[in-house]
Design an enzyme around this catalytic site. Structure first.
Site, PDB file in Angstrom:
ATOM      1  N   SER A  77       0.851  -1.194   0.000  1.00 23.51           N
ATOM      2  CA  SER A  77       0.000   0.000   0.000  1.00 23.51           C
ATOM      3  C   SER A  77       0.883   1.238   0.000  1.00 23.51           C
ATOM      4  O   SER A  77       1.659   1.458   0.934  1.00 23.51           O
ATOM      5  CB  SER A  77      -0.886   0.017   1.241  1.00 23.51           C
ATOM      6  OG  SER A  77      -1.379   1.327   1.437  1.00 23.51           O
TER       7      SER A  77
ATOM      8  N   HIS B 231      -1.274  -1.347  -4.236  1.00 27.43           N
ATOM      9  CA  HIS B 231      -2.535  -0.984  -3.572  1.00 27.43           C
ATOM     10  C   HIS B 231      -2.546   0.526  -3.327  1.00 27.43           C
ATOM     11  O   HIS B 231      -1.623   1.080  -2.724  1.00 27.43           O
ATOM     12  CB  HIS B 231      -2.630  -1.744  -2.249  1.00 27.43           C
ATOM     13  CG  HIS B 231      -3.927  -1.593  -1.527  1.00 27.43           C
ATOM     14  ND1 HIS B 231      -5.048  -2.334  -1.830  1.00 27.43           N
ATOM     15  CD2 HIS B 231      -4.292  -0.782  -0.498  1.00 27.43           C
ATOM     16  CE1 HIS B 231      -6.045  -1.998  -1.019  1.00 27.43           C
ATOM     17  NE2 HIS B 231      -5.615  -1.048  -0.200  1.00 27.43           N
TER      18      HIS B 231
ATOM     19  N   ASP C 223      -4.704   3.647  -1.721  1.00 25.53           N
ATOM     20  CA  ASP C 223      -5.775   3.989  -0.779  1.00 25.53           C
ATOM     21  C   ASP C 223      -6.275   5.406  -1.031  1.00 25.53           C
ATOM     22  O   ASP C 223      -5.553   6.378  -0.813  1.00 25.53           O
ATOM     23  CB  ASP C 223      -5.250   3.870   0.655  1.00 25.53           C
ATOM     24  CG  ASP C 223      -5.064   2.428   1.065  1.00 25.53           C
ATOM     25  OD1 ASP C 223      -6.024   1.650   0.958  1.00 25.53           O
ATOM     26  OD2 ASP C 223      -3.944   2.068   1.478  1.00 25.53           O
TER      27      ASP C 223
ATOM     28  N   MET D 107      -8.861   8.271  -0.025  1.00 26.06           N
ATOM     29  CA  MET D 107      -9.691   8.698   1.121  1.00 26.06           C
ATOM     30  C   MET D 107     -10.168  10.126   0.909  1.00 26.06           C
ATOM     31  O   MET D 107      -9.410  10.962   0.402  1.00 26.06           O
ATOM     32  CB  MET D 107      -8.887   8.626   2.413  1.00 26.06           C
ATOM     33  CG  MET D 107      -8.258   7.269   2.664  1.00 26.06           C
ATOM     34  SD  MET D 107      -7.445   7.220   4.264  1.00 26.06           S
ATOM     35  CE  MET D 107      -6.556   5.662   4.129  1.00 26.06           C
TER      36      MET D 107
ATOM     37  N   HIS E  87      -8.395   1.143  -3.823  1.00 25.29           N
ATOM     38  CA  HIS E  87      -9.333   0.944  -2.711  1.00 25.29           C
ATOM     39  C   HIS E  87      -9.972   2.290  -2.394  1.00 25.29           C
ATOM     40  O   HIS E  87      -9.317   3.171  -1.825  1.00 25.29           O
ATOM     41  CB  HIS E  87      -8.541   0.380  -1.520  1.00 25.29           C
ATOM     42  CG  HIS E  87      -9.309   0.223  -0.249  1.00 25.29           C
ATOM     43  ND1 HIS E  87      -8.683  -0.035   0.960  1.00 25.29           N
ATOM     44  CD2 HIS E  87     -10.638   0.272   0.029  1.00 25.29           C
ATOM     45  CE1 HIS E  87      -9.593  -0.138   1.915  1.00 25.29           C
ATOM     46  NE2 HIS E  87     -10.790   0.064   1.385  1.00 25.29           N
TER      47      HIS E  87
ATOM     48  N   MET F 278     -12.072   4.654  -0.353  1.00 26.35           N
ATOM     49  CA  MET F 278     -12.710   4.919   0.939  1.00 26.35           C
ATOM     50  C   MET F 278     -13.346   6.299   0.829  1.00 26.35           C
ATOM     51  O   MET F 278     -12.923   7.261   1.465  1.00 26.35           O
ATOM     52  CB  MET F 278     -11.671   4.844   2.066  1.00 26.35           C
ATOM     53  CG  MET F 278     -11.263   3.406   2.376  1.00 26.35           C
ATOM     54  SD  MET F 278      -9.666   3.296   3.214  1.00 26.35           S
ATOM     55  CE  MET F 278      -8.587   3.325   1.796  1.00 26.35           C
TER      56      MET F 278
ATOM     57  N   MET G  28     -11.321  -5.843   5.592  1.00 25.40           N
ATOM     58  CA  MET G  28     -10.540  -4.872   6.367  1.00 25.40           C
ATOM     59  C   MET G  28     -10.227  -5.452   7.745  1.00 25.40           C
ATOM     60  O   MET G  28     -11.139  -5.833   8.477  1.00 25.40           O
ATOM     61  CB  MET G  28     -11.325  -3.570   6.572  1.00 25.40           C
ATOM     62  CG  MET G  28     -11.577  -2.733   5.338  1.00 25.40           C
ATOM     63  SD  MET G  28     -10.119  -2.060   4.527  1.00 25.40           S
ATOM     64  CE  MET G  28      -9.175  -1.339   5.854  1.00 25.40           C
TER      65      MET G  28
ATOM     66  N   ASP H  96      -6.577  -6.532   4.279  1.00 24.38           N
ATOM     67  CA  ASP H  96      -5.968  -5.196   4.305  1.00 24.38           C
ATOM     68  C   ASP H  96      -5.996  -4.609   5.711  1.00 24.38           C
ATOM     69  O   ASP H  96      -7.065  -4.392   6.272  1.00 24.38           O
ATOM     70  CB  ASP H  96      -6.761  -4.294   3.341  1.00 24.38           C
ATOM     71  CG  ASP H  96      -6.182  -2.896   3.214  1.00 24.38           C
ATOM     72  OD1 ASP H  96      -5.078  -2.645   3.734  1.00 24.38           O
ATOM     73  OD2 ASP H  96      -6.846  -2.060   2.577  1.00 24.38           O
TER      74      ASP H  96
HETATM   75  C1  DX5 Z   1      -6.254   1.601   5.707  1.00 31.37           C
HETATM   76  C2  DX5 Z   1      -5.804   1.185   4.328  1.00 31.37           C
HETATM   77  C3  DX5 Z   1      -4.702   0.204   4.293  1.00 31.37           C
HETATM   78  C4  DX5 Z   1      -3.435   0.664   4.942  1.00 31.37           C
HETATM   79  C5  DX5 Z   1      -2.662  -0.522   5.384  1.00 31.37           C
HETATM   80  O1  DX5 Z   1      -7.377   2.396   5.585  1.00 31.37           O
HETATM   81  O2  DX5 Z   1      -6.891   0.640   3.611  1.00 31.37           O
HETATM   82  O3  DX5 Z   1      -4.439  -0.185   2.944  1.00 31.37           O
HETATM   83  O4  DX5 Z   1      -2.624   1.438   4.109  1.00 31.37           O
HETATM   84  O5  DX5 Z   1      -1.562  -0.074   6.089  1.00 31.37           O
HETATM   85  P1  DX5 Z   1      -0.825  -1.022   7.133  1.00 31.37           P
HETATM   86  O6  DX5 Z   1      -0.316  -2.184   6.355  1.00 31.37           O
HETATM   87  O7  DX5 Z   1       0.250  -0.155   7.672  1.00 31.37           O
HETATM   88  O8  DX5 Z   1      -1.855  -1.416   8.150  1.00 31.37           O
HETATM   89 ZN    ZN Z   2      -6.498  -0.243   1.571  1.00 31.41          ZN
END
Ligand code: DX5
Ligand code: ZN
Length: 221
Positions: free
Chosen positions: A9, A34, A36, A38, A67, A69, A138, A176
């Site tokens: 990620s 990956h 993320d 947000m 992903h 969010m 998650m 994840d």
């Molecule tokens: C959290 C994300 C994850 C995050 C994982 O909202 O969806 O992808 O980056 O990070 P680690 O591996 O540090 O938990």
């Molecule tokens: Zn993620």
């Protein structure tokens, strides 16, 4: 037993040199990247959007696993398709109409994924399993990297696997949040592991390679 695919990620990468980071984890053996996304509404954090995906896409040959969010993901499907997303995963809680949104993702040439927050019952996914190529579980509260793995979420993986088998789906299961060399041992029913801080705590391609190998090896110990 097939190997885990590993999806670093980039949330934990150094954003000031993102292209170099993407090339480094690709050279280190990342299977997917990956990303993320947000929005500060669906989760209490802001990260990046489609323009960044477009910029990093040329720096790797591996699939972009995006992903979302964000609230109302249906409004951004075209942007992510144009940016080069390969997998586009939405939260079941984030839209009034997951079915329509997943079909729109497919229509734009991407592979749709569905996911849920830790507090959301796994049954909320059942109406949509036949529409997806990816189911993401998650194991932290979405919003931030570097949190602890929530072991109590693993029963969802077992239930999802059973349902996918029942409907003859080949969809992949991804985990994840909080994944490291120890917690990866608990994820054997999954196909793909996302890891942010565990991979990017390293400083070099060799460090990234070692972290990715440790995650893959965890399936066999
Ligand atoms: C959290 C994300 C994850 C995050 C994982 O909202 O969806 O992808 O980056 O990070 P680690 O591996 O540090 O938990
Ligand atoms: Zn993620």
């Amino acid at each position: 037993m097939s190997e885990y695919l590993i999806a670093p990620s980039i949330l934990s990468a150094d954003f000031s040199k993102l292209a170099i980071e993407i090339e480094a984890v690709t050279d280190a053996g990342a299977d997917w990247i990956h990303v993320d996304v947000m929005d500060g509404h669906f989760v209490p954090n802001l990260t990046l959007g489609a323009p960044v995906v477009k910029c990093i896409k040329p720096h790797t040959g591996v699939p972009m696993d995006v992903h979302l969010m964000i609230e109302n993901p249906e409004n951004y499907i075209e942007d992510f398709a144009k940016a080069g997303a390969d997998y586009l995963t939405i939260h079941v809680e984030a839209t009034e109409n997951p079915e329509k949104t997943l079909k729109a993702i497919t229509a734009k040439g991407m592979k749709p994924g569905i996911t849920l927050k830790p507090g959301t019952p796994v049954e909320s996914l059942w109406p949509f399993l036949n529409l997806v190529d990816l189911v993401l579980v998650m194991t932290v509260e979405p919003g931030f990297g570097g949190q602890s793995f929530m072991e109590d979420q693993l029963s969802k993986v077992t239930q999802i696997r059973k349902k996918l088998n029942e409907i003859n789906s080949q969809a992949l299961i991804e985990i994840d949040g909080g994944v490291n060399a120890q917690t990866a041992k608990l994820c054997r029913e999954a196909d793909i592991l996302v890891a942010g801080s565990f991979v990017f705590k390293g400083q070099s391609v060799a460090d990234y390679q070692e972290a990715i190998k440790a995650l893959k090896d965890a399936k066999h110990v």
